[in-house]
Design a protein around this motif. Structure first.
Motif, mmCIF file in Angstrom:
data_model
loop_
_atom_site.group_PDB
_atom_site.id
_atom_site.type_symbol
_atom_site.label_atom_id
_atom_site.label_comp_id
_atom_site.label_asym_id
_atom_site.label_seq_id
_atom_site.Cartn_x
_atom_site.Cartn_y
_atom_site.Cartn_z
ATOM 1 N N ASN A 138 0.072 -0.827 0.635
ATOM 2 C CA ASN A 138 0.485 -1.636 -0.516
ATOM 3 C C ASN A 138 -0.038 -3.066 -0.388
ATOM 4 O O ASN A 138 -0.609 -3.469 0.630
ATOM 5 N N GLU A 139 0.190 -3.853 -1.430
ATOM 6 C CA GLU A 139 -0.335 -5.219 -1.466
ATOM 7 C C GLU A 139 0.311 -6.100 -0.399
ATOM 8 O O GLU A 139 -0.355 -6.970 0.180
ATOM 9 N N ARG A 140 1.596 -5.889 -0.160
ATOM 10 C CA ARG A 140 2.274 -6.721 0.852
ATOM 11 C C ARG A 140 1.634 -6.518 2.216
ATOM 12 O O ARG A 140 1.362 -7.496 2.934
ATOM 13 N N PHE A 141 1.375 -5.277 2.591
ATOM 14 C CA PHE A 141 0.759 -5.032 3.888
ATOM 15 C C PHE A 141 -0.647 -5.633 3.940
ATOM 16 O O PHE A 141 -1.023 -6.265 4.937
ATOM 17 N N GLU A 142 -1.422 -5.432 2.892
ATOM 18 C CA GLU A 142 -2.782 -5.963 2.874
ATOM 19 C C GLU A 142 -2.781 -7.485 3.025
ATOM 20 O O GLU A 142 -3.610 -8.071 3.735
ATOM 21 N N GLU A 143 -1.817 -8.132 2.353
ATOM 22 C CA GLU A 143 -1.725 -9.592 2.435
ATOM 23 C C GLU A 143 -1.331 -10.042 3.837
ATOM 24 O O GLU A 143 -1.912 -10.986 4.385
#
Length: 584
Positions: A138-143
């Motif tokens: 997800n975006e949170r992990f990627e960030e």
């Protein structure tokens, strides 16, 4: 003799001194620790000689915590190794950090940089592996991953070093400023990357669980609660299981009465206040009943099975599956006292063990659905056996159970599955090698039990992130044997007078104060991702929560889902909801 040195800069000194560096150790590619001696050599001129524990630091040095030095680990070989050290992570708590594999050099590695490198490597490689297997990120992990990686790169080449070099600043000033900036960036990298690791672990468990449920709407995994025979002795002053059987099995009165009896056994309270016990049963579909030598045979040749029989009757009356054992619990204080008379006579010890195991299995054959043969024989214990005697003893227990009950599955349990005990003592057997030898013995071992005790000052497993825990379970899964995992986590500080073992709880977070409510919340927050990781693994066939109620006699201090005042802890509500939604 091999020594591995780590430079602790002044800028990283405060972080280092909050780490549990006296418990750090080195391990190889298999994850098996070497026996290690640790020492810290402060760089401050007012301190001379090595420091072997944080308690050895002078008061003025403890107060400042701003002087670095050299951290040295000594072992018997000079091969490459990884460093494992428990460190406080902001917003998370204590977690084991691991470096990448490092060479054994005369020069010092930069500790904080290598820990940041290890965090970056673990998260990135595991994310890539799971993503190739179908995991959606997800975006949170990627960030978090991108931010943590950038902080790590910043720690390798601080901007101030480049700017000062161009401006012609003095070398000393440049080095000090660059060192401070590098340490700050490395600590930020560790913090963010460990948050990414937690997020990655949650993604794995949730998506793996969804996949399992698409094929198996109700998981068949056993979720068991630990019950001690002393509980039964203290709780059966009222209606007995045999009296309950006098009523019709189909009648509501019979079911209510038998449930109340088991409730009392689980809660360890008088029958008139059995409402607390009634909250325990909906959270579990099985009971891990202690059928242990030290609890049953207080005098040689005279076992007393009465208290265990009562609890097994009650479990059967409410349809709870039973894990019986460990029949032999190889921990100090949990074996019969009279065994000290056999210190120098292994054959007599083996004979006494065989007679007890025969009597126990013959007594409860048909009432136990899974035998836990023995626990902790991989760790040096009160019997003081050498490696050959440990194997003979273990095989003797297994052979006796298989001979007396050839149809019921049997497992053998491992203490401290990460092998932390090997880092401090030469005695003891590598946990995974010990399990592998038993599985290859041809005795029909059905699986392996793994006992994880987090947050205690003796015999504990160092706290792992959900990502590290998942990798650990995968490593044990290479044995291709079903796993039973037992968890013990304290939910209160201080002495527990009702606990058999007098080990002291240790906080899993430096931010937790002495309030019991904070400890209970910590127990739930630490255990939740671990349990969800276990349920996502098909190789894990059973999860045991080691402790029902702290009101009753129990083994590990403050580990129950109900506190000593009879109040349910957050862990109980979580497990109840988990069973309602996921388990049979």
């Amino acid at each position: 003799m091999g020594q591995m040195h780590f430079h602790v800069s002044d800028a990283a000194a405060e972080f280092f001194h909050h780490c549990r560096w006296n418990d750090a150790y080195l391990c190889g590619i298999e994850g098996v620790p070497w026996q290690t001696r640790n020492a810290f050599h402060p760089g401050a001129p007012s301190i001379s000689g090595p420091i072997h524990s944080p308690d050895d630091l002078p008061a003025e040095f403890k107060a400042s915590s701003n002087a670095g030095g050299k951290f040295t680990l000594t072992r018997s070989v000079a091969t490459s190794a990884k460093l494992l050290i428990t460190c406080p992570i902001e917003g998370i708590g204590y977690r084991v950090l691991t470096t990448c594999s490092l060479r054994c050099l005369d020069a010092s590695h930069r500790l904080i940089i290598e820990l940041a490198r290890g965090s970056c490597y673990r998260v990135r490689t595991q994310a890539d592996t799971w993503q190739r297997g179908g995991l959606l990120l997800n975006e949170r992990f990627e960030e978090l991953l991108a931010t943590g990686t950038q902080h790590f790169l910043d720690s390798l080449q601080p901007q101030s070093a480049v700017v000062n070099a161009r401006s012609g600043a003095s070398l000393i000033a440049t080095n000090l400023e660059a060192d401070a900036e590098s340490a700050k960036s490395a600590i930020q990298a560790i913090t963010v990357l460990e948050q990414a690791a937690s997020e990655l672990g949650d993604l794995f468990s949730s998506q793996s669980m969804a996949f399992r449920r698409s094929r198996e709407p109700r998981l068949s995994t056993m979720m068991a609660v630990g019950v001690s025979p002393e509980v039964c002795c203290a709780s059966h002053g009222g209606v007995s299981a045999r009296q309950n059987q006098a009523a019709s099995p189909a009648s509501p009165a019979a079911k209510t009465s038998s449930t109340a009896t088991l409730d009392n056994a689980l809660a360890g309270i008088d029958e008139t206040t059995n409402t607390i016990g009634g909250q325990i049963i909906p959270a579990f579909n099985a009971a891990a009943v202690r059928i242990s030598w030290g609890d049953i045979e207080n005098a040689s040749g005279t076992p007393d099975f009465s208290s265990v029989s009562k609890v097994l009757d009650d479990c059967a009356s409410v349809g709870m599956r039973v894990i019986g054992g460990p029949v032999i619990d190889h921990r100090d204080g949990l074996l019969p006292d009279w065994l000290t008379l056999m210190d120098n006579d292994f054959e007599q010890l083996l004979s006494s063990m065989t007679k007890f195991v025969e009597a126990t299995v013959n007594q409860f054959r048909g009432q136990v659905h899974l035998w836990n043969a023995a626990s902790g024989l991989n760790v040096a214990g009160p019997l003081r056996l050498d490696d050959e005697q440990v194997m003979r003893f273990s095989i003797g227990v297994l052979q006796t159970i298989r001979r007396c009950d050839p149809t019921t599955p049997v497992i053998m349990s491992i203490e401290q599955p990460c092998g932390e005990y090997l880092a401090r003592h030469a005695d003891g057997i590598s946990p995974i090698h010990f399990a592998d030898a038993l599985l290859r013995s041809g005795l029909g071992l059905a699986g392996i039990g793994l006992n994880f005790r987090f947050g205690f000052d003796h015999g504990e497993t160092h706290p792992r992130s959900p990502l590290e825990f998942a990798q650990l379970i995968d490593r044990w899964g290479t044995l291709n044997a079903p796993l039973l995992v037992q968890l013990s986590i304290p939910a209160a500080p201080g002495t527990d007078p009702a606990a058999r073992l007098k080990t002291s709880p240790v906080s899993l977070s430096p931010e937790i104060d002495g309030r019991a409510e904070e400890w209970a919340r910590q127990q739930h927050e630490f255990a939740r991702p671990l349990i969800e990781t276990l349920l996502a693994k098909q190789i894990v066939h059973a999860v045991v929560w080691d402790g029902a109620s702290d009101q009753a006699p129990h083994v590990m201090p403050h580990s129950g889902v109900i506190d000593s005042h009879g109040r349910p802890r957050p862990m109980l509500a979580y497990l109840t909801k988990l069973r309602e939604e996921l388990l049979m």
